[in-house]
Design a protein around this motif. Sequence first.
Motif, PDB file in Angstrom:
ATOM      1  N   ARG A   1      19.314 109.394  19.916  1.00 53.08           N
ATOM      2  CA  ARG A   1      20.178 108.899  18.838  1.00 53.08           C
ATOM      3  C   ARG A   1      21.620 108.777  19.302  1.00 53.08           C
ATOM      4  O   ARG A   1      22.309 107.798  18.988  1.00 53.08           O
ATOM      5  N   THR A   2      22.077 109.760  20.048  1.00 48.39           N
ATOM      6  CA  THR A   2      23.465 109.746  20.504  1.00 48.39           C
ATOM      7  C   THR A   2      23.696 108.648  21.526  1.00 48.39           C
ATOM      8  O   THR A   2      24.725 107.956  21.496  1.00 48.39           O
TER       9      THR A   2
ATOM     10  N   VAL B   1      22.165 105.814  21.752  1.00 47.58           N
ATOM     11  CA  VAL B   1      22.211 104.542  21.024  1.00 47.58           C
ATOM     12  C   VAL B   1      23.629 104.294  20.512  1.00 47.58           C
ATOM     13  O   VAL B   1      24.170 103.188  20.640  1.00 47.58           O
ATOM     14  N   GLN B   2      24.255 105.338  19.958  1.00 45.07           N
ATOM     15  CA  GLN B   2      25.606 105.202  19.430  1.00 45.07           C
ATOM     16  C   GLN B   2      26.627 104.992  20.543  1.00 45.07           C
ATOM     17  O   GLN B   2      27.536 104.165  20.431  1.00 45.07           O
ATOM     18  N   VAL B   3      26.473 105.745  21.648  1.00 41.91           N
ATOM     19  CA  VAL B   3      27.397 105.590  22.775  1.00 41.91           C
ATOM     20  C   VAL B   3      27.330 104.170  23.325  1.00 41.91           C
ATOM     21  O   VAL B   3      28.355 103.518  23.566  1.00 41.91           O
TER      22      VAL B   3
ATOM     23  N   ALA C   1      26.460 101.465  21.840  1.00 43.63           N
ATOM     24  CA  ALA C   1      27.057 100.521  20.893  1.00 43.63           C
ATOM     25  C   ALA C   1      28.587 100.585  20.949  1.00 43.63           C
ATOM     26  O   ALA C   1      29.271  99.550  20.920  1.00 43.63           O
ATOM     27  N   ASP C   2      29.131 101.792  21.043  1.00 43.71           N
ATOM     28  CA  ASP C   2      30.591 101.956  21.079  1.00 43.71           C
ATOM     29  C   ASP C   2      31.206 101.426  22.365  1.00 43.71           C
ATOM     30  O   ASP C   2      32.368 100.996  22.382  1.00 43.71           O
TER      31      ASP C   2
ATOM     32  N   TRP D   1      33.029 110.859  25.770  1.00 43.17           N
ATOM     33  CA  TRP D   1      32.709 110.399  24.411  1.00 43.17           C
ATOM     34  C   TRP D   1      32.249 111.579  23.552  1.00 43.17           C
ATOM     35  O   TRP D   1      32.664 111.723  22.404  1.00 43.17           O
TER      36      TRP D   1
ATOM     37  N   ARG E   1      26.658 116.725  17.304  1.00 48.33           N
ATOM     38  CA  ARG E   1      27.472 116.268  18.434  1.00 48.33           C
ATOM     39  C   ARG E   1      28.018 117.473  19.210  1.00 48.33           C
ATOM     40  O   ARG E   1      28.097 117.445  20.436  1.00 48.33           O
TER      41      ARG E   1
ATOM     42  N   TYR F   1      17.782 105.869  27.635  1.00 51.44           N
ATOM     43  CA  TYR F   1      17.530 106.624  26.420  1.00 51.44           C
ATOM     44  C   TYR F   1      16.763 107.917  26.662  1.00 51.44           C
ATOM     45  O   TYR F   1      16.441 108.623  25.707  1.00 51.44           O
TER      46      TYR F   1
END
Length: 334
Positions: A276-277, A279-281, A283-284, A139, A153, A296
């Motif tokens: 933060r990353t 959390v996004q991973v 969700a995706d 990812w 990123r 986390y």
Amino acid sequence: MTTSGRLRALEQLDRALLRVTSRDDTSPARARQLRWVAGELRRAVVREGFPEGAGSSLAALFSAEPLTAYLDLASRGELRTRAVAGSGRSTVASIRVRIDCLEILARAGEVPAELPERPAMQELKTPVGARQRSLLQGWLEAAADRPGADPGRVRLFALVGVVLDTGARAGELCALELADLGPDLDTVTVVRKPQARSVAPPATEVHELSGHTRSALRHWLDVREDLVREVQGGAKSLWVSVRGNHAGVLDAEGQARLRPPGMPLMPRGLARAYTRTVVQVNADMVGRPGWEPLPYRLEQLRRAVEPHPTEVSTPAAPPVPAKKRTRRAPVRTT
């Protein structure tokens, strides 16, 4: 006890604290912990009901009854300077850190410390599995390997690669400099900082880097060069900030002053970027077969690997005089 009587112990405590925090082998993280514990001790000594005579000297303060009373107050959260959510009780890990710091301060003050047994650690959380690590790297690679990719990123892709190749902690990662990288980015030199009760000197390890990590580092170094271009004197740190952030002080007009991008990355900033990353991973990846949400905290990713350095060197530790120590009943924590 009179104020002047209490001051004798606190003055000796301050001298011991200065002695140990000014040493080259005391890490910034440990120095913060020592100052934290010393501050709690100062507040404990002046509390009503604290053992009589504890403030007459550092030796008296570090005897069994005052230390047990201090740790009991600390475990209940009664020495905090600000309110926290929840019960406010201290974790087992924080009590263990306090005991470690008390032992260091006692040694610096050349007095015995009648410390209790350290409470047993709770079971560690499950580390990140191989499939999850692979999906995370995939990812990050997809997010970093594109035109105009977010610098954060790109940085995190390289940083996660170094973590998986070395098992380095957040503080060890933030201490890395450009000079620690091999000439072809094939290796990285990591200085391991001793933790817990260890009094061993830091060990220097050389780790080989994987092809994915070398490629990610090359990309990050290109991005980093642009970030540090405007930083006065340049930056030696391998990991730097990707955007401006508050410096915590106000300018002449009362506005918060910003640090420019390209400043050395600190452990808290590293932890926030990773969280933060993730959390996004998470969700995706929802709904993907076999996917389990990533934790986390970077620590659970770090503990998932067992690195094997190609070279290890440890300087000889100076002799430490033995101190008499009395074992007491463990401090009760929840």
